[in-house]
Design a protein around this motif. Sequence first.
Motif, mmCIF file in Angstrom:
data_model
loop_
_atom_site.group_PDB
_atom_site.id
_atom_site.type_symbol
_atom_site.label_atom_id
_atom_site.label_comp_id
_atom_site.label_asym_id
_atom_site.label_seq_id
_atom_site.Cartn_x
_atom_site.Cartn_y
_atom_site.Cartn_z
ATOM 1 N N SER A 174 9.802 -3.389 17.131
ATOM 2 C CA SER A 174 9.224 -2.613 16.133
ATOM 3 C C SER A 174 9.285 -1.346 16.646
ATOM 4 O O SER A 174 8.635 -1.153 17.815
ATOM 5 C CB SER A 174 8.223 -2.982 15.352
ATOM 6 O OG SER A 174 7.535 -2.143 14.428
ATOM 7 N N THR B 106 7.762 2.765 16.043
ATOM 8 C CA THR B 106 6.922 3.604 15.188
ATOM 9 C C THR B 106 7.700 4.575 14.933
ATOM 10 O O THR B 106 8.219 5.472 15.454
ATOM 11 C CB THR B 106 5.530 4.003 16.011
ATOM 12 O OG1 THR B 106 4.941 3.161 16.571
ATOM 13 C CG2 THR B 106 4.736 4.691 15.227
ATOM 14 N N GLN C 177 5.079 1.914 3.335
ATOM 15 C CA GLN C 177 4.867 2.318 4.863
ATOM 16 C C GLN C 177 6.001 2.032 5.703
ATOM 17 O O GLN C 177 6.398 0.901 5.900
ATOM 18 C CB GLN C 177 3.910 1.150 5.424
ATOM 19 C CG GLN C 177 2.323 1.298 5.048
ATOM 20 C CD GLN C 177 1.686 2.633 4.963
ATOM 21 O OE1 GLN C 177 1.756 3.306 6.155
ATOM 22 N NE2 GLN C 177 1.193 3.354 3.829
ATOM 23 N N GLN D 22 9.286 1.447 8.267
ATOM 24 C CA GLN D 22 9.133 0.836 9.445
ATOM 25 C C GLN D 22 10.866 0.970 10.232
ATOM 26 O O GLN D 22 11.623 0.924 9.420
ATOM 27 C CB GLN D 22 8.733 -0.717 9.373
ATOM 28 C CG GLN D 22 7.436 -0.824 9.154
ATOM 29 C CD GLN D 22 6.960 -2.328 8.825
ATOM 30 O OE1 GLN D 22 8.058 -3.172 8.838
ATOM 31 N NE2 GLN D 22 5.774 -2.796 8.909
ATOM 32 N N THR E 138 12.920 -1.234 12.815
ATOM 33 C CA THR E 138 13.116 -2.225 13.641
ATOM 34 C C THR E 138 14.474 -2.117 14.657
ATOM 35 O O THR E 138 15.550 -1.841 14.044
ATOM 36 C CB THR E 138 13.251 -3.596 12.957
ATOM 37 O OG1 THR E 138 11.928 -3.556 12.166
ATOM 38 C CG2 THR E 138 13.185 -4.639 13.852
ATOM 39 N N LYS F 156 13.295 0.466 6.978
ATOM 40 C CA LYS F 156 12.782 -0.019 5.695
ATOM 41 C C LYS F 156 12.033 1.251 5.320
ATOM 42 O O LYS F 156 10.949 1.726 5.639
ATOM 43 C CB LYS F 156 11.523 -0.966 6.190
ATOM 44 C CG LYS F 156 10.744 -1.774 4.848
ATOM 45 C CD LYS F 156 9.835 -2.467 5.203
ATOM 46 C CE LYS F 156 10.112 -3.792 5.569
ATOM 47 N NZ LYS F 156 8.899 -4.620 5.745
ATOM 48 N N ASP G 204 12.465 9.857 5.483
ATOM 49 C CA ASP G 204 12.431 8.763 6.398
ATOM 50 C C ASP G 204 13.586 8.471 7.136
ATOM 51 O O ASP G 204 13.755 8.032 8.420
ATOM 52 C CB ASP G 204 12.149 7.620 5.374
ATOM 53 C CG ASP G 204 10.731 7.373 4.952
ATOM 54 O OD1 ASP G 204 9.996 8.051 5.276
ATOM 55 O OD2 ASP G 204 10.318 6.540 4.125
#
Length: 287
Positions: A8, A10, A43, A45, A47, A96, A115
């Motif tokens: 993951s 940030t 939220q 994410q 990956t 995500k 995003d």
Amino acid sequence: MQIKKIESVTLYSDDIPGAKEAVNKECVESQDSTGRFVIGVSQPQLTAYWPDANLRNGCAVVICPGGGYRGLSVDKEGDAIALRLVKLGISAFVLKYRLPCDDTMDNRKLGPLQDVQQALQLVKSHATEWQLDLAKIGVMGFSAGGHVASCAAVHYQRPVLPTLSPVMIKPAFQILIYPVISMDPQITHSGSKALLIGEDASPADIEYFSNDRQVNSDSPRAFIMHANDDVNVSVENSLCYYRALMASQVPVQLLLLADGGHGFGMYHNYDWFQSLTMWLKVNQLIS
């Protein structure tokens, strides 16, 4: 130190700009043999999927799963795609992204675009550390995720956040799989349009988020795939984008499948990923 194969990353180091304080309602709405469908994402994410060190070639792709801006097919159009890409030596980053919602963001229209722009800048900013070639970092999207990806490809000159740089958020290439492209009521996916910009969207919003109308000669080269019998997202979305890229003399390859409907991911009797692999080789993104 050896990098983990999956980890993951940030996406935002501090609070998410433009986000509202709200209860996290993310959950798995359904699951079948192709994986999970996740809703309520507020939220974001990122990956990372890393190729083996001996395969790594500097190419990287930020992947945007689809789900009509209502949810995300995180496995079928995320994890499964990333695992296929790493076999080619490509570093894959599954995004995500936040789903449009007035309860969780100040401007739901710009949340997903923010995003993906943040993800591209983040990946590029770590290019040296992660052994990536800045000229080989692109974006990929499925269905509504294809709209997010194509937004990244045409709106990089207008960053959502002042902390983002047009050079750092421009993808080198775009891969669009049965994408939503247009907000034109005649061909758009009505659910995606309603959730992103509203059923009664202004002409300005329809124009801005109809990505075929935002193409110019500096837009990144593209690989597009769609099934002719797609009744959920009309193939005309891919065709209008193809025509716009052609008109601006942007290199583009369009693969049309005779059938398959919508949302099949890798689950099709025609291995379109082989065609994509050849395109990546021809464009010298991989060897």
